[in-house]
Motif scaffolding. Structure first.
Motif, PDB file in Angstrom:
ATOM      1  N   LYS A   1      34.964  50.609  47.300  1.00  0.00           N
ATOM      2  CA  LYS A   1      34.360  49.646  48.221  1.00  0.00           C
ATOM      3  C   LYS A   1      35.299  48.458  48.420  1.00  0.00           C
ATOM      4  N   VAL A   2      35.392  48.024  49.652  1.00  0.00           N
ATOM      5  CA  VAL A   2      36.215  46.868  50.002  1.00  0.00           C
ATOM      6  C   VAL A   2      35.443  46.004  50.982  1.00  0.00           C
ATOM      7  N   ARG A   3      35.837  44.758  51.099  1.00  0.00           N
ATOM      8  CA  ARG A   3      35.217  43.836  52.055  1.00  0.00           C
ATOM      9  C   ARG A   3      36.277  43.394  53.064  1.00  0.00           C
ATOM     10  N   LEU A   4      35.952  43.537  54.334  1.00  0.00           N
ATOM     11  CA  LEU A   4      36.843  43.079  55.403  1.00  0.00           C
ATOM     12  C   LEU A   4      36.318  41.766  55.955  1.00  0.00           C
TER      13      LEU A   4
ATOM     14  N   HIS B   1      43.321  41.299  48.888  1.00  0.00           N
ATOM     15  CA  HIS B   1      42.872  40.402  47.817  1.00  0.00           C
ATOM     16  C   HIS B   1      42.187  41.191  46.700  1.00  0.00           C
ATOM     17  N   PHE B   2      42.504  40.816  45.460  1.00  0.00           N
ATOM     18  CA  PHE B   2      41.832  41.352  44.279  1.00  0.00           C
ATOM     19  C   PHE B   2      41.179  40.188  43.540  1.00  0.00           C
ATOM     20  N   HIS B   3      39.877  40.257  43.350  1.00  0.00           N
ATOM     21  CA  HIS B   3      39.135  39.132  42.789  1.00  0.00           C
ATOM     22  C   HIS B   3      39.290  39.035  41.279  1.00  0.00           C
ATOM     23  N   GLY B   4      39.016  37.845  40.747  1.00  0.00           N
ATOM     24  CA  GLY B   4      38.996  37.623  39.307  1.00  0.00           C
ATOM     25  C   GLY B   4      37.617  37.896  38.729  1.00  0.00           C
ATOM     26  N   GLY B   5      37.464  37.591  37.445  1.00  0.00           N
ATOM     27  CA  GLY B   5      36.214  37.847  36.747  1.00  0.00           C
ATOM     28  C   GLY B   5      36.434  38.545  35.428  1.00  0.00           C
ATOM     29  N   GLY B   6      37.660  38.430  34.877  1.00  0.00           N
ATOM     30  CA  GLY B   6      37.934  38.995  33.562  1.00  0.00           C
ATOM     31  C   GLY B   6      37.862  40.502  33.499  1.00  0.00           C
TER      32      GLY B   6
ATOM     33  N   LEU C   1      41.407  41.858  53.373  1.00  0.00           N
ATOM     34  CA  LEU C   1      40.715  42.984  52.759  1.00  0.00           C
ATOM     35  C   LEU C   1      40.618  42.708  51.268  1.00  0.00           C
ATOM     36  N   SER C   2      39.388  42.541  50.765  1.00  0.00           N
ATOM     37  CA  SER C   2      39.164  42.259  49.344  1.00  0.00           C
ATOM     38  C   SER C   2      38.551  43.483  48.680  1.00  0.00           C
ATOM     39  N   VAL C   3      39.124  43.896  47.564  1.00  0.00           N
ATOM     40  CA  VAL C   3      38.746  45.159  46.913  1.00  0.00           C
ATOM     41  C   VAL C   3      37.688  44.912  45.846  1.00  0.00           C
ATOM     42  N   ASP C   4      36.603  45.652  45.917  1.00  0.00           N
ATOM     43  CA  ASP C   4      35.539  45.601  44.899  1.00  0.00           C
ATOM     44  C   ASP C   4      35.752  46.744  43.901  1.00  0.00           C
ATOM     45  N   TYR C   5      36.704  46.540  43.017  1.00  0.00           N
ATOM     46  CA  TYR C   5      37.045  47.572  42.047  1.00  0.00           C
ATOM     47  C   TYR C   5      35.957  47.697  40.981  1.00  0.00           C
TER      48      TYR C   5
END
Length: 692
Positions: free
Chosen positions: A305-308, A353-358, A383-387
């Motif tokens: 899943k990714v966010r555009l 983009h890859f988000h933080g959160g440990g 484009l932010s990736v929801d890994y």
């Protein structure tokens, strides 16, 4: 102010307070509090006299650990800065006491408690300076991390367990940070201890939050209780608590409130990238293709899943092909007719983009506030990736998903509103780690690497090695050592051996149990192979440890038999905590895998990285990660910049709208991203000059 002047002022103002209190003691209606305050002021004088030579010794050498003369910043500098901040607060409060202690409305009990809290903080900072002296004497010239086998030296871990920390979470909370952020930090800590009090009750996450609201009052009026409870929570509650608390920002109610103040964008959609093989041109010879498989670690192929996000609707973003992958997010978009039919042309740039959160919490939703702002400022699609998150999805699942999303974006950039002539990877904290490791993976697979990386306060060493900046975990309300360890363990520690399949897998993604076990064993074998490249002896000793202790071997420390720390003078002992727990110290070969800890990567994996721009914080426990990575890249003649911002905590990008300082730090990131996008337009000599 010169540090000698600071300590001279401290001694003078303490003497002034003592004189004033002695003169008013006979007339005081609260003789007990007065006597206690006198004792506190004398203790502060004693700590000041002991700390001054320590500060002098650090200021004489800390410049040797900077990246260069134009970039002052490292953990030793930060420790000096924090001590100065503590003393400045003492000076301010002491001057008030000296001037007003004889007044009719002077509250002796309150001021005594305030000064006692800062006296405790100065005592604990003194202990940190002694421990930092050990690092300074043991480490090689210019080296910030301890090379001692066993990671963050066991005596330091034991000290963290046993040292009193509550004073940093009560009246002294956030004294080292920008004043504009202290109300926010107080809100976070009060919310956390209230949430922790009601944790594990039969409530939903939002229900616990609502219940916590009614129990938070006592923590607002009693700073000592708040500090004690926060210390207990940070050392005792499990990873599920932290995941639940950090993800509260993603509840619909709170995210709707954030959305009200955020930048309005025309496109904000969640895309589901199917688990299909991709073919991309080989970077060295585009006439050949290289095939990329979808992520498979732990439970087999699955979608990503990714966010555009795009401030302006661009060509391709309203195509039927993209809409088939998407669902709308927020009120900005209604499908299929909600788009403005006037579309802008494709952008030559794409931000991934890859988000933080440990590695364990949050999604792009927690970060969309500043991403929307960036999309407008840069006028590019993001484009932010929801890994997938640990511990359910430990390494290498997140890396595989981010790399796959990167490859998919290169191949399908026309759907995202971009020609991808210039691609920049950006991430914060764990996301900064993924930016670097995705680029390394692109090189190793022969795929085009991005044109630049912008990493904010990245985690580049996921081991438990000691550094002066990591000593700050004793006082940091946002990144205590016990929480840092939980994140490391979840992503690269023992949880690696017990990965759980995802809750919702595509039917095409199902693999047999034996296949998944084979893939997991293959990943473990690859990690051991990388370890033999880095340190054959360490790798062999790691395998011996695994065989003798079982596959989930983890070093732990018994609080019943503490190891004696001999680095303190005979006449000094730090304050000890009443909340003693056994903090697990994760220790696995995976932690030294270069795709987990890029700071340990061999030159062959780092050579050829695109320009790396690091934006770090002087008060971040991970500061030394950034400094040492920048040094390593520069020594290899790799293009790198390091910017160290002042007075901000780890995670400052998520605090974009809280203060002028966080906005300025975000603007620095935007400036670096713009440099990546515009770099090609500069002559080669100017481009190289700007990177050095």
């Amino acid at each position: 102010m010169d540090h000698k002047d600071v300590f001279a002022a401290l001694q003078m103002v303490c003497s002034d307070v003592i004189s004033a209190l002695n003169g008013s003691r006979n007339n005081s209606s609260n003789a007990d509090a007065t006597n206690r305050l006198l004792g506190v002021m004398r203790q502060i004088q004693e700590h000041g006299r002991a700390v001054e030579p320590l500060i002098t010794s650090f200021t004489a050498v800390y410049h040797h650990f900077d990246l260069d003369a134009q970039t002052p910043g490292n953990g030793y500098r930060t420790l000096v800065k924090v001590v100065h901040s503590c003393i400045f607060h003492i000076l301010q409060k002491a001057r008030y006491i000296a001037s007003n202690c004889t007044g009719a409305f002077f509250r002796m009990d309150h001021n005594m408690a305030e000064m006692d809290a800062y006296c405790s903080a100065l005592c604990q900072l003194r202990a940190l300076l002694y421990l930092a002296q050990v690092l300074l004497s043991d480490n090689a010239h210019g080296q910030l991390y301890s090379q001692e086998e066993g990671g963050l030296s066991e005596r330091f871990v034991q000290e963290y367990i046993s040292m009193h920390k509550a004073c940093f979470y009560g009246r002294c909370l956030g004294f080292q940070f920008s004043p504009s952020l202290r109300p926010f930090l107080q809100t976070v800590v009060i919310s956390m201890v209230s949430f922790g009090e009601n944790y594990k009750k039969q409530q939903t996450g939002l229900g616990i939050a609502a219940l916590s609201f009614f129990t938070s009052g006592k923590y607002m009026v009693d700073p000592e209780l708040r500090g004690t409870e926060f210390e207990r929570i940070t050392q005792n509650l499990d990873m599920q608590f932290w995941k639940t608390f950090w993800n509260l920002t993603e509840t619909e109610l709170l995210s709707s409130l954030t959305r009200i103040t955020s930048t309005v964008v025309q496109v904000n959609v969640i895309l589901t990238i199917p688990a299909e093989s991709l073919s991309l041109p080989l970077a060295s010879d585009p006439s050949f293709s290289v095939f990329m498989n979808p992520p498979v670690a732990h439970w087999g192929p699955g979608p990503v899943k990714v966010r555009l996000i795009s401030h302006t609707l661009r060509q391709g973003q309203d195509s039927a092909e993209l809409l088939a992958l998407s669902r709308p997010e927020g009120p900005q978009l209604s499908l299929p007719g909600g788009f403005s039919r006037q579309t802008a042309p494709l952008s030559p740039c794409l931000l991934i983009h890859f988000h933080g959160g440990g590695f364990v919490a949050q999604t792009s939703k927690s970060h969309e506030n500043y991403l929307k702002s960036w999309s407008k400022d840069l006028n590019v699609p993001i484009l932010s990736v929801d890994y997938s998150l640990a511990p359910e999805a430990p390494f290498p699942r997140a890396l595989e998903e981010c790399f796959y999303a990167y490859c998919w974006a290169l191949k399908n950039c026309h759907l995202l509103g971009s020609t991808a002539e210039r691609v920049c990877l950006v991430g914060d904290s764990a996301g900064g780690n993924l930016c670097i490791t995705v680029s390394m993976r692109a090189m190793s697979h022969g795929v085009r690497v991005p044109d630049g990386i912008v990493a904010a306060y990245p985690a580049t060493l996921l081991t438990t090695d000691a550094s002066p900046s990591r000593l700050l975990t004793l006082i940091d309300p946002l990144l205590p050592l016990s929480v840092l360890y939980k994140c490391i363990d979840a992503y690269a520690g023992t949880s690696f051996q017990s990965a759980q399949p995802a809750q919702q897998l595509d039917t095409l993604a199902a693999l047999g149990h034996d296949t998944v076990k084979l893939l997991t064993n293959f990943a473990q074998g690859a990690t051991n192979w990388f370890q033999t490249l880095l340190d054959p002896k360490a790798a062999s000793s790691s395998s011996l440890t695994t065989s003798s202790n079982g596959p989930s071997s983890t070093k732990s420390h018994s609080v019943e038999k503490p190891q004696e720390v001999k680095e303190y003078p005979d006449n000094f002992e730090p304050l000890r905590s009443r909340c003693l727990v056994d903090i697990r110290t994760p220790c696995t070969p995976i932690m030294k895998n270069p795709f987990v800890s890029p700071l340990l990567a061999p030159d062959s994996l780092l050579k050829g990285l695109p320009p790396v721009h690091i934006v770090a914080s002087a008060l971040d426990a991970l500061l030394d990660d950034s400094v040492m990575l920048a040094k390593k890249l520069r020594n290899m003649n790799q293009p790198v910049t390091l910017t160290v911002v002042e007075d901000l905590p780890h995670g400052f990008l998520s605090l974009l709208q809280l203060s002028k300082e966080t906005q300025e730090a975000s603007d620095i990131c935007v400036k670096r991203i713009r440099e990546v996008f515009q770099q090609e337009e500069l002559p080669a000599d100017q481009r190289q000059q700007g990177l050095n």
